[in-house]
Structures are given as structure tokens and as C-alpha cells.
Write a protein that holds these residues in place. Structure first.
Motif, PDB file in Angstrom:
ATOM      1  N   THR A   1      -7.221  -3.851  -6.283  1.00  0.00           N
ATOM      2  CA  THR A   1      -7.259  -2.417  -6.533  1.00  0.00           C
ATOM      3  C   THR A   1      -8.512  -1.982  -7.274  1.00  0.00           C
ATOM      4  OG1 THR A   1      -4.839  -2.305  -6.587  1.00  0.00           O
ATOM      5  CG2 THR A   1      -6.028  -0.494  -7.622  1.00  0.00           C
TER       6      THR A   1
ATOM      7  N   TYR B   1      -8.422  14.269 -11.488  1.00  0.00           N
ATOM      8  CA  TYR B   1      -7.566  13.088 -11.474  1.00  0.00           C
ATOM      9  C   TYR B   1      -7.163  12.808 -12.917  1.00  0.00           C
ATOM     10  CZ  TYR B   1      -9.666  12.436  -6.856  1.00  0.00           C
ATOM     11  OH  TYR B   1     -10.095  12.616  -5.569  1.00  0.00           O
TER      12      TYR B   1
ATOM     13  N   THR C   1      -9.926   1.854 -12.743  1.00  0.00           N
ATOM     14  CA  THR C   1     -11.033   2.123 -11.837  1.00  0.00           C
ATOM     15  C   THR C   1     -11.465   3.577 -11.851  1.00  0.00           C
ATOM     16  OG1 THR C   1     -10.391   0.312 -10.382  1.00  0.00           O
ATOM     17  CG2 THR C   1     -11.764   2.025  -9.420  1.00  0.00           C
ATOM     18  N   SER C   2     -10.522   4.507 -11.903  1.00  0.00           N
ATOM     19  CA  SER C   2     -10.872   5.915 -11.743  1.00  0.00           C
ATOM     20  C   SER C   2     -10.830   6.646 -13.071  1.00  0.00           C
ATOM     21  CB  SER C   2      -9.911   6.593 -10.757  1.00  0.00           C
ATOM     22  OG  SER C   2      -8.585   6.513 -11.232  1.00  0.00           O
TER      23      SER C   2
ATOM     24  N   ASN D   1      -6.642   4.456  -4.532  1.00  0.00           N
ATOM     25  CA  ASN D   1      -6.876   3.280  -5.376  1.00  0.00           C
ATOM     26  C   ASN D   1      -6.937   1.978  -4.586  1.00  0.00           C
ATOM     27  OD1 ASN D   1      -4.094   3.376  -4.747  1.00  0.00           O
ATOM     28  ND2 ASN D   1      -3.589   2.115  -6.515  1.00  0.00           N
TER      29      ASN D   1
ATOM     30  N   GLY E   1      -5.557   1.250 -10.772  1.00  0.00           N
ATOM     31  CA  GLY E   1      -6.079   2.574 -10.466  1.00  0.00           C
ATOM     32  C   GLY E   1      -6.560   3.303 -11.701  1.00  0.00           C
TER      33      GLY E   1
ATOM     34  N   ASP F   1     -11.029   5.715   0.182  1.00  0.00           N
ATOM     35  CA  ASP F   1      -9.943   4.857  -0.288  1.00  0.00           C
ATOM     36  C   ASP F   1      -8.581   5.495  -0.036  1.00  0.00           C
ATOM     37  OD1 ASP F   1     -11.847   3.119  -1.165  1.00  0.00           O
ATOM     38  OD2 ASP F   1     -11.570   3.520  -3.304  1.00  0.00           O
TER      39      ASP F   1
ATOM     40  N   SER G   1      -0.763  -2.278  -9.504  1.00  0.00           N
ATOM     41  CA  SER G   1      -1.641  -1.402  -8.735  1.00  0.00           C
ATOM     42  C   SER G   1      -1.939  -0.122  -9.505  1.00  0.00           C
ATOM     43  CB  SER G   1      -1.000  -1.066  -7.386  1.00  0.00           C
ATOM     44  OG  SER G   1      -1.798  -0.183  -6.648  1.00  0.00           O
TER      45      SER G   1
ATOM     46  N   HIS H   1       0.462   8.224  -9.257  1.00  0.00           N
ATOM     47  CA  HIS H   1      -0.870   8.807  -9.338  1.00  0.00           C
ATOM     48  C   HIS H   1      -0.739  10.256  -9.805  1.00  0.00           C
ATOM     49  CE1 HIS H   1      -1.998   5.282  -6.972  1.00  0.00           C
ATOM     50  NE2 HIS H   1      -1.015   5.606  -6.156  1.00  0.00           N
TER      51      HIS H   1
ATOM     52  N   PHE I   1      -4.231   5.438  -0.875  1.00  0.00           N
ATOM     53  CA  PHE I   1      -3.303   5.224  -1.976  1.00  0.00           C
ATOM     54  C   PHE I   1      -2.291   4.159  -1.564  1.00  0.00           C
ATOM     55  CE2 PHE I   1      -5.048   9.359  -2.814  1.00  0.00           C
ATOM     56  CZ  PHE I   1      -5.124   9.425  -4.204  1.00  0.00           C
TER      57      PHE I   1
END
Length: 509
Positions: free
Chosen positions: A258, A211, A408-409, A439, A405, A451, A401, A460, A453
């Protein structure tokens, strides 16, 4: 190469499109005809939603040509003897001495991107992907097309995708089209690793999937990395009145939904002055309620907002934690004479700043300057666009959003192995491929399982790298392989993420 699924539900939908009720009453003989009442519900509509995936990409290839180290401060060396490894941090074929050098190296080795033009692939992460990215990857040429790969070569493709309208589960998929030894020359036949009838190229080429945050560089940390204290710094000046503030509130609440459970979110508002509205907390309902309470008025003092946000990030009496990433998400609508020095101080203290230039009145230059990483006069870091976003009212939720994301990731490597192993995983007997973590919690989007998207145009990224280690040589001579890469999506609502696709990527996809 993109598979797009438009099935809206496993079940057929039934609905009553209209009803008419009639009632009458009367007293005495023959009077009921004079008393009547009719209630009519007209023009009832049932419109099916859509699920549409937009995809773009950027490719890099290193064959050790003379210009690949142009503009680098240090050297490019084989192995992992320097701080930053390429093509991946943990399994590096080569290394350079800084992230700035790695980005310059990737710029030097870029071979193509799609889309090109005014709105390029590089712009996608700061805009609505449904507008910037193409609706079909079939419009693009072949991504990887190499006919003279040598040991020590590597390549990287960063894919960008967005879902439009509805949230969905996403898989990355693909498959081997053909592989051939193309005969066996004398050197190949003499190599002890040569196996007649085996295309060794598939086994010796190594691959990784991760990712990405949009910079084409697998850095391991992935921006804020997942555990963080985040403060939304919201412009509530007079120019934010009406629908503009309402839409910004909706976007900010999207970010709150998110980010993951390890992220505490606080809220600061600024106009002529600034102040904290919400402490750092994991209570999403409380933060969203505080967002709803915001009202517009006054002038625009971005610097005061940044100072208030940074103060909240360091106040342990208001929920600030030690040892976690610190993030400010600053939305500004108007012009401001303050903000640069305050942002520099915050970044010097280790805070990451995402900025959103919101609407036509926003000071785009200011918002770019105060985003992370800071600009350096010698130009050694020029990656500000990874953190500065330009948004209108209609796509603000997608921008928030996307930032959520990223927070968070991290840049997790979710697959590593030979090209043969990668294509086996991407083919997947059930037809979907490798499931990707989204996300948005599935339950929030009406599904169950992993989760999803979001469907609001957030961009993304997934990175795909390949490399041929230098300890392999003659056994792969003249070998060739042709393969497909693609993505598949299904709606999140009413689904469990198990997948329904019965067809794999094929030659026409």
C-alpha cells in the motif's frame, strides 16, 4: 446520496464449467469393453464478485454561539493570526493556538454524525468499515440543513467510506438541485454587489475538499505525510501460532504493497526478546519474503519490540534516512508488562506509532497507551484512537491497508473555490465527478491509471468545508441553495479509471 456501481467488467465472461474425458484400450478381439478409464471434474463453480461501498459522515457547524470555546486553552480569533486555522489550514476563517484547541473546538461544534450508537462514526477508522459504516447513505437524514447563515459562519463534513470485496476507483460527485434569491429586500437591493437574477450565495460561499485522516481537521501534514521510514513491529510470541500469524503476515504484506515509492519499510519481530529481520528498503519483494519467514514462539515483550524498531529507524547502516518521517506499526497479541516507557522515548524522538491490538488476547489498554499522540494527564490530547486499532483475524488486512494509506497520503486539499465552482466540478459532464486518489496501485489491482482504493474494509476520509467570509453581507440575504453530495465507484480490474457512469447524482441518490 451514494451511487454504487455493480458492473463487474466491460466484457462478458465465458467459461467451460466441466469436461468429461473417456479413454479405452485393449488387446485381442472383443476385449476393449473390459478396459476403460473415466476422468471427471465435478461441481465446478463460477461466482461473481461484488463491489459495495459503505459510507458515513460527521458534521460540524460554527455560528459563534457562546459554548463554542468551552474547554479551549486559548482564544478563538477571526483570521489567521494563530498557528492553527479553521476550517482549513491555508485558507482560515478563524484560528486557534494549538491542534488540541482545534480538536476541542470541533467537538464543541459537532452537530450530528452517522452512524450513531455503540459503533459510532468515531470508531470507524479503527475497525473494518464494511462492518461499522452503513451500506447506504440513503438511511441518513440531510447532512447540511441551515436556514440562517451569516457572514463568518462555517461548516465541515467529514465523509468516511470503505469498499468491500473488490478494489475500485472512487469519485466524489454531486450537483445543484435548486437555487433562489427568494425575492429581494431593501438592504439587498441597495448593496452594490447585488446582481438581479443571480443567487450570490453560490458565489460568495467558499469551499474546500481534502483527504482527511479522520480527525475532521485539515492540518496540512496528514500524519506521516508520504515520505517515511516505516518499521513493522510484529508479535511472534507463542500465542500467534497457526492461522493467526498467517493472517497477520498477509496483513503486513498488504501494508508493504500500500505504501508509496518514497516509503522504506523494515521489519522487527518480538517475543521473549526482539530483533530486526529486514533492513529499511524500498524492495517490496524482499520485505514480503522476510515477513513470510516469521515463526511463532516465546512470550510477549512489547517494549523490546519497540526498542528494536526505534533502533532500526535510526541506523543509517541499515537504510534509515535523515529528514523523513519515522513510523512504527506495532502489532501485539498478548499481555505485556513493558512498552509504555519505550514508546514514550520513541515518540519523544519524533516517531509516530500506530498500534494494532490483534485478537481477543491482546492488551487493548496497552496498545492504546503506546500509540501516538501520547496521553497527557490533563487530557489536553485525547486523540489516541486515531492511531490505535482493534482487529480480529478476518479484517487485519484492511487495518494494515488503512494504516498504509495514512502513511502514504497527506491531507492534500484537492479542490478549493466557490460553492458554485465546487458543484460544477462535482457534477462533471461525464457523470463521475472529482476522481479521488486511492491507496493501492492500479496495476496491483488489475487496472491501469490512478491508484485504486482497496476492497478490504479500510476506512478512507474526505473532508468538505464551506464558509461565508465576513466581507460579504447584504447581497446574499435570503438567498438559498440546495445541493447533493455523493460518491461513485467502479471496479479497478480491467478498467483504466476513466469511468463508465452515465448518470449523475440525482434527487433520489
Amino acid at each position: 446520496m451514494t451511487d454504487e456501481d455493480f458492473t463487474l467488467s466491460r466484457r462478458k465472461a465465458l467459461a467451460a464449467l466441466g469436461t468429461i474425458g473417456v479413454a479405452s484400450a485393449g488387446a485381442g478381439l472383443g476385449t476393449s469393453a473390459y478396459f476403460s478409464d473415466q476422468e471427471t471434474f465435478e461441481n465446478n463453480r463460477l461466482v461473481a464478485g461484488t463491489l459495495d461501498m459503505h459510507v458515513g459522515w460527521e458534521e460540524h457547524y460554527s455560528d459563534w454561539s457562546d459554548d463554542e470555546d468551552d474547554g479551549l486553552e486559548g482564544d478563538v480569533t477571526m483570521g489567521n493570526d494563530q498557528p492553527v486555522g479553521l476550517p482549513t489550514q491555508d485558507s482560515s476563517l478563524i484560528s486557534v493556538n494549538s491542534t488540541a484547541d482545534a480538536r476541542q473546538f470541533l467537538n464543541n461544534t459537532e452537530t450530528d454524525q452517522f452512524p450513531n450508537g455503540t459503533d459510532t462514526f468515531d470508531d470507524a477508522g479503527t475497525m473494518n468499515g464494511c462492518t461499522v459504516l452503513p451500506d447506504s447513505a440513503d438511511q441518513s437524514p440531510v447532512i447540511v440543513d441551515l436556514d440562517d447563515v451569516k457572514p463568518g459562519d462555517f461548516g465541515e463534513v467529514t465523509f468516511a467510506f470503505s469498499l468491500c470485496d473488490n478494489p475500485g476507483y472512487v469519485w466524489m460527485n454531486g450537483g445543484l438541485r435548486s437555487a433562489s434569491e427568494n425575492g429581494t429586500n431593501e438592504a439587498e437591493a441597495d448593496d452594490p454587489d447585488e446582481e438581479p437574477g443571480t443567487v450570490e450565495l453560490l458565489d460568495e460561499v467558499q469551499t474546500a475538499l481534502w483527504y482527511d485522516d479522520g480527525d475532521n481537521l485539515q492540518s496540512g501534514s496528514g500524519g506521516a505525510g508520504g515520505t517515511a521510514d516505516v518499521v513493522i513491529v510484529m508479535d511472534t510470541s507463542g500465542s500467534m501460532g497457526g492461522s493467526k500469524l498467517d493472517n497477520a503476515k498477509a496483513g503486513a504484506k498488504t501494508l508493504v504493497d500500500t505504501v508509496g515509492d518514497d516509503v522504506n519499510v523494515g521489519l522487527v519481530q518480538f517475543s521473549s526478546g526482539a530483533g530486526a529481520v529486514s533492513d529499511l528498503t524500498t524492495s517490496k519483494s524482499q520485505t514480503k519474503s522476510d515477513i513470510d519467514s516469521l515463526s511463532a514462539g516465546g512470550t510477549t515483550n512489547v517494549g523490546a519490540g519497540i526498542d528494536a524498531g526505534q533502533n532500526l529507524l535510526t541506523d543509517d547502516t541499515r537504510g534509515a534516512r535523515s529528514g523523513v518521517n519515522k513510523v512504527l506499526v506495532v502489532l501485539g497479541n498478548g499481555q505485556s508488562s513493558t512498552g509504555r516507557s519505550e514508546a514514550t522515548a520513541a515518540k519523544d524522538a519524533g516517531t509516530t506509532i500506530y498500534t494494532i491490538a490483534y485478537g481477543t488476547g491482546a492488551d487493548e489498554n496497552l496498545m492504546e497507551d503506546i500509540s501516538s499522540p501520547p496521553k497527557i494527564d490533563d487530557g489536553s490530547i485525547t486523540d489516541d484512537d486515531q492511531f490505535a486499532f482493534i482487529s480480529g483475524e478476518t479484517d487485519i488486512s484492511g487495518v494494515f491497508s488503512g494504516i498504509g494509506g495514512r502513511i502514504t497520503s497527506g491531507e492534500e486539499v484537492f479542490f478549493q473555490g466557490s460553492l458554485r465552482e465546487a458543484l460544477t466540478a462535482l457534477e462533471d459532464p461525464d457523470g463521475q465527478g472529482v476522481p479521488l486518489e486511492g491507496n493501492v496501485p492500479a496495476g496491483q489491482a488489475g487496472g491501469t491509471g490512478r491508484d485504486c482504493f482497496d476492497g478490504q474494509g479500510a476506512v478512507h476520509y474526505v473532508g468538505f468545508a464551506w464558509w461565508l467570509p465576513v466581507d460579504h453581507g447584504n447581497e446574499v440575504q435570503s438567498d438559498s441553495a440546495t445541493f447533493d453530495l455523493g460518491f461513485y465507484t467502479e471496479q479497478c480490474r480491467h478498467n483504466d479509471g476513466g469511468g463508465m457512469n452515465s448518470e449523475q447524482v440525482d434527487g433520489g441518490a
